[in-house]
Enzyme design. Structure first.
Site: not given
Ligand SMILES: NC(=O)c1ccc[n+]([C@@H]2O[C@H](COP(=O)([O-])OP(=O)(O)OC[C@H]3O[C@@H](n4cnc5c(N)ncnc54)[C@H](O)[C@@H]3O)[C@@H](O)[C@H]2O)c1
Ligand SMILES: [Zn+2]
Length: 383
Positions: A130, A152, A194, A236, A246, A250, A254, A257, A261, A274
């Site tokens: 939990r 999130k 972003e 942020k 949200e 918040r 979007n 987005h 999306h 993305h």
């Molecule tokens: N929680 C939230 O509020 C929120 C907001 C936006 C996005 N997200 C989520 O985040 C994810 C996307 O995150 P992301 O863009 O960081 O993608 P990711 O975590 O998939 O990383 C992108 C790529 O970079 C590589 N990588 C990461 N750090 C590295 C480094 N320092 N050196 C070399 N390679 C590296 C990873 O292995 C991957 O191939 C999605 O799942 C999305 O839904 C969440």
């Molecule tokens: Zn985004």
């Protein structure tokens, strides 16, 4: 990028959420110093680092050493790279790893990686027993300014992205900007989308700062990058403080987005990051805001120009209008027949507006929106 800890003066942003408050520490070459504060903020004696193999190979040992020297017993759990492993299946394996490690309520889960790792590890931290203490050590630009701040956490289900999740704030976000040196430039640019968004919706001064420094930041010049990380995290943080769950403000995050999306859906998440989809969506939303008489002239031009300097795409891919409308109709932000579309009133000023998919994409709009990169290049160079 310089990785010497002495060169990177650490900066700090506080996320003020009452007893769930936490700091975001931003520095260069600071990974080796994470241990003491992580131990302090979590109160943990044990920690499990969750990461991907490639990231762990580069940065795992440094982080682990730092945690050990702060007196923690450290375990590691690796998940395969790729968005596919942000799944209940991988979460299940992580629960097993935690049990195998003898993790109890005071064991910290430490996410070392991008948003994928952060969301997955955070989901596990939110639900294991939990909820156990959680720390984010983001290694992508997107994770540093966006996904690691705000609490999130989620995994994807076969039916869609982020469908099972929770709000679980980290105890600490530890950003070492030197980890970006191994990140693909295309991923860096996607993260910058972003950051541009944050300026465009809430902070005209920051937007102007990006117009001055964006290339230097993308080249990882710490003097440009660190203040930008700090400002983006602060924006942020402010939004999350005012609207942790949200309900209102918040929603402005979007911006770009709704259509972003739609583009991701229509492209089945293939061949597009993305941040790239968001850049297209922001450019479209800014142009539409001008057409609707909401934003002054030059708003879209300045946004498109800045995104172009990040080498981000600013035109929608040429799918039929009907395909876009169908994708907008299933957007989860939809209320009744309307989508809560984020429009600009100008740079640094955004608001949501209930619009139908047809109002977002009127007949003829697609022709301008998808006119292709040749036009955008011409208009960029022509100025
Ligand atoms: N929680 C939230 O509020 C929120 C907001 C936006 C996005 N997200 C989520 O985040 C994810 C996307 O995150 P992301 O863009 O960081 O993608 P990711 O975590 O998939 O990383 C992108 C790529 O970079 C590589 N990588 C990461 N750090 C590295 C480094 N320092 N050196 C070399 N390679 C590296 C990873 O292995 C991957 O191939 C999605 O799942 C999305 O839904 C969440
Ligand atoms: Zn985004």
């Amino acid at each position: 990028m310089r990785g010497d800890a002495s060169l990177g003066e650490a900066r700090s942003v506080e996320v003020a959420l009452g007893e769930r408050s936490y700091p975001i520490r931003i520095g260069v070459g600071t990974l080796a110093r994470a241990g003491p504060e992580l131990a302090l903020r979590t109160g943990a004696k044990r920690a499990v680092i969750v990461s991907e193999p490639t990231i762990a190979r580069r940065y795992g040992a440094t982080l682990e050493r730092s945690l050990r020297s702060a007196g923690l017993t450290v375990g590691r759990a690796l998940v395969p790279s790729g968005e596919k492993s942000k799944s209940l299946r991988e979460a299940g394996k992580l629960y097993e790893a935690l049990i195998g490690f003898g993790a109890d309520r005071s064991t910290a889960v430490v996410a070392l990686g991008g948003g994928k790792v952060g969301d997955l590890a955070g989901f596990v931290a939110a639900t294991y027993l939990r909820g156990v203490p959680f720390v984010q050590v983001p290694t992508t630009l997107l994770a540093m300014v966006d996904s690691s701040v705000g609490g999130k956490v989620a995994v994807n289900l076969p039916q869609g992205k982020n469908l099972a999740g929770a709000f679980h704030q980290p105890r600490l976000v530890w950003i070492d900007a030197a980890t970006l040196s191994s990140l693909d430039p295309r991923e860096r640019a996607a993260g910058m989308a972003e950051i541009v968004k944050a300026g465009a919706i809430l902070d005209a001064g920051f937007f102007a700062c990006l117009e001055r420094d964006v290339e230097r930041a993308l080249a990882l010049d710490p003097d440009a990058l660190v203040p930008i990380l700090e400002r983006a995290c602060a924006i942020k943080a402010e939004v999350v403080e005012q609207d942790e769950r949200e309900m209102g403000l918040r929603m402005l995050l979007n911006f770009g987005h709704t259509l972003g999306h739609a583009v991701e859906t229509l492209k089945r998440y293939r061949g597009i990051l993305h941040g790239e989809a968001v850049a297209m969506g922001m450019a479209y939303a800014a142009r539409r805001s001008e057409e609707l008489g909401l934003a002054p002239a030059q708003t879209a031009t300045r946004l498109v120009e800045l995104l172009g300097r990040c080498r981000l795409p600013t035109h929608l891919p040429p799918f039929p209008r009907n395909a876009y409308l169908a994708a907008l109709r299933v957007d989860k932000k939809r209320r009744d027949a309307h989508v809560r579309f984020v429009v600009l009133r100008g740079l640094g000023r955004a608001e949501t507006m209930p619009l139908t998919p047809e109002e977002i994409l009127p007949v003829g709009a697609m022709a301008t929106a998808a006119r292709g990169t040749s036009r955008s290049r011409r208009s960029r160079d022509g100025r």
